[in-house]
Design a protein around this motif. Structure first.
Motif, short mmCIF file in Angstrom:
data_model
loop_
_atom_site.label_atom_id
_atom_site.label_comp_id
_atom_site.label_asym_id
_atom_site.label_seq_id
_atom_site.Cartn_x
_atom_site.Cartn_y
_atom_site.Cartn_z
N ILE A 47 -17.95 -25.64 -10.57
CA ILE A 47 -19.23 -25.46 -9.88
C ILE A 47 -19.55 -24.00 -9.59
N HIS A 48 -18.62 -23.09 -9.91
CA HIS A 48 -18.81 -21.66 -9.62
C HIS A 48 -19.71 -20.99 -10.65
N PRO A 49 -20.34 -19.86 -10.26
CA PRO A 49 -21.17 -19.13 -11.22
C PRO A 49 -20.29 -18.29 -12.16
N GLU A 59 -26.91 -15.79 -15.27
CA GLU A 59 -25.68 -16.33 -14.71
C GLU A 59 -25.91 -17.73 -14.16
N LEU A 60 -25.14 -18.68 -14.70
CA LEU A 60 -25.27 -20.08 -14.31
C LEU A 60 -23.94 -20.61 -13.79
N THR A 61 -23.99 -21.74 -13.09
CA THR A 61 -22.76 -22.45 -12.75
C THR A 61 -22.39 -23.36 -13.92
N PRO A 63 -22.00 -26.72 -13.98
CA PRO A 63 -22.90 -27.88 -14.12
C PRO A 63 -24.28 -27.51 -14.68
N GLU A 64 -24.79 -26.32 -14.32
CA GLU A 64 -26.09 -25.89 -14.86
C GLU A 64 -26.00 -25.66 -16.37
N GLN A 67 -25.88 -28.98 -17.92
CA GLN A 67 -27.18 -29.66 -17.82
C GLN A 67 -28.15 -29.14 -18.88
N ILE A 149 -11.73 -31.86 -5.37
CA ILE A 149 -12.54 -31.19 -4.35
C ILE A 149 -14.02 -31.15 -4.75
N ASN A 150 -14.30 -30.81 -6.00
CA ASN A 150 -15.69 -30.55 -6.40
C ASN A 150 -16.45 -31.79 -6.84
N MET A 151 -15.75 -32.87 -7.22
CA MET A 151 -16.46 -34.05 -7.71
C MET A 151 -16.15 -35.30 -6.91
N ASP A 152 -14.91 -35.46 -6.47
CA ASP A 152 -14.51 -36.72 -5.84
C ASP A 152 -14.50 -36.65 -4.32
N ARG A 175 -12.18 -21.28 -3.82
CA ARG A 175 -12.78 -22.56 -3.44
C ARG A 175 -12.06 -23.16 -2.23
N MET B 98 -31.94 -30.58 -11.39
CA MET B 98 -31.41 -29.22 -11.37
C MET B 98 -32.52 -28.27 -10.91
N SER B 116 -27.41 -27.71 -8.78
CA SER B 116 -26.87 -27.20 -10.05
C SER B 116 -26.99 -28.20 -11.19
#
Lengths: 421, 120
Positions: A47-49, A59-61, A63-64, A67, A149-152, A175, B98, B116
């Motif tokens: 999830i970090h950039p 600059e994207l994360t 998930p971006e 996506q 941590i980031n999804m569940d 994180r 998003m 995001s």
């Protein structure tokens, strides 16, 4: 149901999606098979950039980045099979391949002219580096903890020691700190950090987390759960130095000790692997030793940037489509590509005389200043400017077709050291 | 005082060696390949800024318990824990696109926290 395709892509991460999109653009009939219940692969938990600077120019994360590729993929005619696990690839007498997978509907087999292997990597575990000590709960790979941590929305521990200074370990140190967990330190066996410098700066220094080089975890201590780890300094041969042991109280040990390309399906299908990368041996079209089977992304060799994965996969997708549509010309004059230490490997393993070559490689140790020298037989065909090389950075050496005119049947990449680190 | 700074404006990741005086003014800087490196360093020595990424709970996502979010622009590092605290209190409902604004003008920085990814 359609059971015949031009190209089947295995894996729906950044490599698989990019390959499928490009193969579709070339007019091939494409299917993509993904094990997870959604597309995106490991990007979804990153999830970090820091993604996309090269490919999307912003600059994207993670998930971006995923996506954007998902949105592109949705505009194509690519057929996507989710929650579908490929079991095996078989070869048919007509030269085509049969991809078999299972999902909720049962077992399915699809025939295809070309396959793109884009399964990515899994993480190395404690067993791989044989850390002695108690077999207790609380030892995780960094990527698994990242997913929790980031999804569940799960908390894997409260007080952490991280072994390995690879990017995933560094990103997790930040994180965990942001989420209110304590990181005692990051320990690295090698005398240099493995991750990108920006991550040392932004993930450790920003949070006052110490990085201990030439130090490793030599024992896990605890009864049912990790209670502490023993860390020990190592000498230049990476052997623990007796008397330097230190006990670090913690309840969780995160391992960020490298990735293994997931090539079990590839091996079973007869694809030859390169022992230096554990990825397939490929030519300049990213075609493996099995005709019609291509490979790209982290299952081929571990990349540092998703941007590089996408670019490599786009080429591979186009090549797979060309092959399937019968547009591929036989290579005229193949050149074997090899490299001398400290260059660890090259991708591809062969290239062609009449074409520009992009040769990817990684060095095995940091080099302060060296010149890239390319030879063929005893002729020098290229010499680069002196510069530094780091193991944490995947390099790309371009070789224009003009230089390859003078080559015999092989080229060798070497680094001529000015001053070694 | 001497500092080593990593410019994160582009993938070149120039490492700058900068010398600053007691008012945090840059006296000299070396190692940057372009002027953006100097601009980055000027900010970095006074008030470092970073993009903050975290997650927010989703109360109804099909597969997703959490929505990944980030600040649209870099915000001062000193606000990061405060923003984390605010995000921890929040819960959002699918569908989410998003780029949707999840928390506007966070800590009065003029910067929004945005989604995001899409969640159905």
């Amino acid at each position: 149901m359609k059971t015949n395709y031009d190209v089947i892509v295995i894996g729906g991460g950044p490599a698989g999606m990019a390959a499928a999109i490009e193969a579709d653009k070339k007019g091939a009939q494409v299917a993509l098979v993904e094990r997870n219940e959604e597309l995106g692969g490991i990007l979804n938990q990153c999830i970090h950039p820091g993604f996309g600077l090269k490919y999307f120019k912003e600059e994207l994360t993670g998930p971006e980045y995923a996506q954007r590729l998902i949105n592109e993929l949705e505009k194509t005619k690519v057929e996507v099979f989710l929650s579908s696990m490929v079991l095996e690839i078989n070869h048919l007498e007509n030269g085509n391949h049969l991809v078999s997978f299972i999902n909720e509907e049962g077992r399915l087999s699809l025939e295809t002219k070309a396959i793109v292997l884009a399964m990515g990597c899994r993480e190395r575990t404690r067993g791989e580096i044989k850390i002695p000590g108690a077999r207790v709960a609380g030892v995780y790979t960094a990527g698994l903890a990242q997913r929790y941590i980031n999804m569940d929305n799960l908390k894997p521990g409260t007080r952490f020691v991280i072994l390995g200074s690879g990017d995933i370990g560094l990103i997790m140190a930040r994180r965990l700190s942001l989420e209110g967990m304590k990181v005692e330190g990051v320990y690295e066996l090698m005398p240099y950090a493995n991750g990108l410098f920006r991550n040392i700066k932004n993930c450790l220094e920003d949070f006052g987390i110490p990085l201990h080089l030439s130090t490793t975890v030599t024992r896990v201590i605890g009864k049912d759960r990790v209670e502490a780890v023993e860390v020990t300094k190592v000498d230049e041969n990476l052997q623990p130095i007796d008397g330097t042991q230190e006990i670090i109280p913690c309840d969780t040990l995160l391992l960020s000790i490298g990735l293994i390309p997931e090539n079990e399906i590839s091996s079973k299908a007869g694809v030859a692997l390169n022992p230096a990368t554990n990825g397939a041996i490929v030519d300049d079209n990213f075609e493996t030793s099995v005709k019609g089977i291509f490979s790209c992304g982290n299952v081929l060799h571990v990349h540092d940037l998703a941007d590089n994965v996408t670019q490599e996969a786009e080429k591979t997708g186009r090549n797979a489509a060309s092959y399937a549509l019968g547009e591929t010309k036989e290579a005229e004059a193949k050149l074997q590509v090899s490299a001398n230490f400290p260059i660890g490997y090259t991708v591809p393993s062969t290239t062609q005389k009449n074409q520009n070559a992009s040769i990817y490689f990684r060095v095995r140790k940091p080099i302060e200043e060296a010149e890239m020298v390319i030879t063929s037989g005893d002729k020098e065909i290229f010499r680069g400017k002196p510069r530094s090389y780091k193991p944490s950075i995947m390099e790309c050496q371009m070789v224009p077709a003009k230089l390859l005119e003078n080559a015999t049947d092989e080229i060798t990449l070497s680094l001529e050291m000015k001053e070694s680190a | 005082m001497k500092m080593r700074i990593c410019c994160t404006t582009c993938p070149n990741e120039c490492e700058l060696d900068v010398e600053i005086d007691e008012n945090k003014k840059i006296l000299s800087a070396t190692g940057n390949k372009c002027p953006r490196g100097l601009a980055f360093a000027e900010k970095e020595v006074v008030d470092p800024v970073r993009v903050l990424a975290s997650t927010v709970k989703v109360d109804n996502g099909a597969h997703n318990a959490l929505l990944p979010v980030r600040t649209k622009e870099a915000i001062p590092l000193r606000y990061h824990f405060e923003v984390m605290h605010q995000l921890e209190q929040m819960e959002v409902s699918a569908p989410i696109q998003m780029g949707d604004v999840i928390l506007p003008n966070v800590c009065d920085t003029g910067v929004d926290v945005i989604a995001s990814r899409n969640i159905r």
